[in-house]
Design a protein around this motif. Structure first.
Motif, mmCIF file in Angstrom:
data_model
loop_
_atom_site.group_PDB
_atom_site.id
_atom_site.type_symbol
_atom_site.label_atom_id
_atom_site.label_comp_id
_atom_site.label_asym_id
_atom_site.label_seq_id
_atom_site.Cartn_x
_atom_site.Cartn_y
_atom_site.Cartn_z
ATOM 1 N N PRO A 173 35.079 100.894 77.177
ATOM 2 C CA PRO A 173 34.054 99.895 77.526
ATOM 3 C C PRO A 173 33.042 99.661 76.402
ATOM 4 O O PRO A 173 32.646 98.512 76.160
ATOM 5 N N VAL A 174 32.635 100.719 75.715
ATOM 6 C CA VAL A 174 31.702 100.544 74.600
ATOM 7 C C VAL A 174 32.376 99.799 73.459
ATOM 8 O O VAL A 174 31.793 98.878 72.875
ATOM 9 N N ASP A 218 34.789 97.692 73.659
ATOM 10 C CA ASP A 218 34.958 96.292 74.065
ATOM 11 C C ASP A 218 33.659 95.498 73.890
ATOM 12 O O ASP A 218 33.677 94.346 73.438
ATOM 13 N N GLU A 219 32.528 96.104 74.258
ATOM 14 C CA GLU A 219 31.248 95.422 74.066
ATOM 15 C C GLU A 219 30.953 95.225 72.577
ATOM 16 O O GLU A 219 30.440 94.178 72.169
ATOM 17 N N CYS A 220 31.282 96.226 71.769
ATOM 18 C CA CYS A 220 31.095 96.093 70.323
ATOM 19 C C CYS A 220 31.952 94.953 69.777
ATOM 20 O O CYS A 220 31.511 94.175 68.918
ATOM 21 N N ARG A 222 25.189 95.397 74.949
ATOM 22 C CA ARG A 222 25.240 93.951 75.180
ATOM 23 C C ARG A 222 24.110 93.282 74.425
ATOM 24 O O ARG A 222 23.095 93.899 74.136
ATOM 25 N N SER A 236 35.140 106.075 70.429
ATOM 26 C CA SER A 236 34.193 105.890 71.526
ATOM 27 C C SER A 236 34.969 105.625 72.812
ATOM 28 O O SER A 236 36.193 105.713 72.842
ATOM 29 N N GLU A 275 27.911 101.237 78.223
ATOM 30 C CA GLU A 275 28.205 99.929 77.646
ATOM 31 C C GLU A 275 27.070 98.925 77.810
ATOM 32 O O GLU A 275 26.953 97.984 77.027
#
Length: 199
Positions: A91-92, A94-96, A75, A88, A71
């Motif tokens: 965490p990835v 959520d960052e997207c 950022r 995916s 992740e």
């Protein structure tokens, strides 16, 4: 992308976009040449260093990203559109999501066969809420697979617990199977001694 999402209106080009795959090797071995032949002829140049296509006409930038990078690699600044090829990690994703706050949009193209995963809980079960729109597409909607190959898929999965997901694109929670895809390099961290505030 302007007309793809009924809840969002994207700004005028140039757009900064991401294509998110599970790993870079899969993209370069299976997708890159097909993309370039089918969609990116003429107007795009490719930077190997940044894994980015740039449109020489309108300045749009399309960067290839890998879930395996973790992740932290997701950022940064705002992104207009992100396409996730298959499910995916949360965490990835959520960052997207954070990269699209304020005017962007995130797409997922997936066949959900991972049991009661985060995607089923946060996307499929919340269809119609908070800007989430789920569009179901079946094997028969794919114009790039021949009728013969489609029949092979039907013969393989018809009558099994995975028929709905594999053939019709409908997430299936198979009784007794509640699991996530496990990858040691992603889901394990070095051991450490918890600090007092953990107690």
């Amino acid at each position: 992308f302007r007309h793809f999402h009924k809840y969002r209106q994207l700004p005028e080009p140039p757009y900064k976009m991401w294509y998110v795959c599970w790993d870079y090797d899969f993209f370069f071995e299976n997708i890159k040449s097909d993309w370039e032949n089918r969609f990116l002829q003429g107007e795009y140049t490719y930077s190997e260093r940044h894994r980015t296509y740039t449109n020489s006409v309108n300045g749009n930038m399309l960067t290839i990203k890998s879930v395996k990078s973790g992740e932290d690699d997701f950022r940064g600044a705002k992104v207009a559109a992100i396409f996730n090829d298959e499910e995916s990690t949360k965490p990835v994703a959520d960052e997207c999501f954070m990269r699209t706050v304020g005017g962007g949009v995130q797409f997922f193209g997936m066949t959900s066969v991972k049991g009661f995963s985060w995607a089923v809980k946060e996307l499929f079960e919340k269809n119609g809420q908070n800007g989430i729109e789920v569009i179901y597409m079946s094997l028969f909607d794919n114009p790039y697979i021949s009728d013969e190959e489609k029949q092979r898929v039907v013969d393989k999965w018809k009558g099994t617990p995975w028929e709905k997901s594999r053939i019709y694109g409908i997430p299936t929670i198979v009784e007794g199977l509640v699991f996530e895809k496990f990858n040691r390099s992603i889901h394990c961290i070095p051991s450490f001694t918890p600090t007092p505030e953990w107690q």
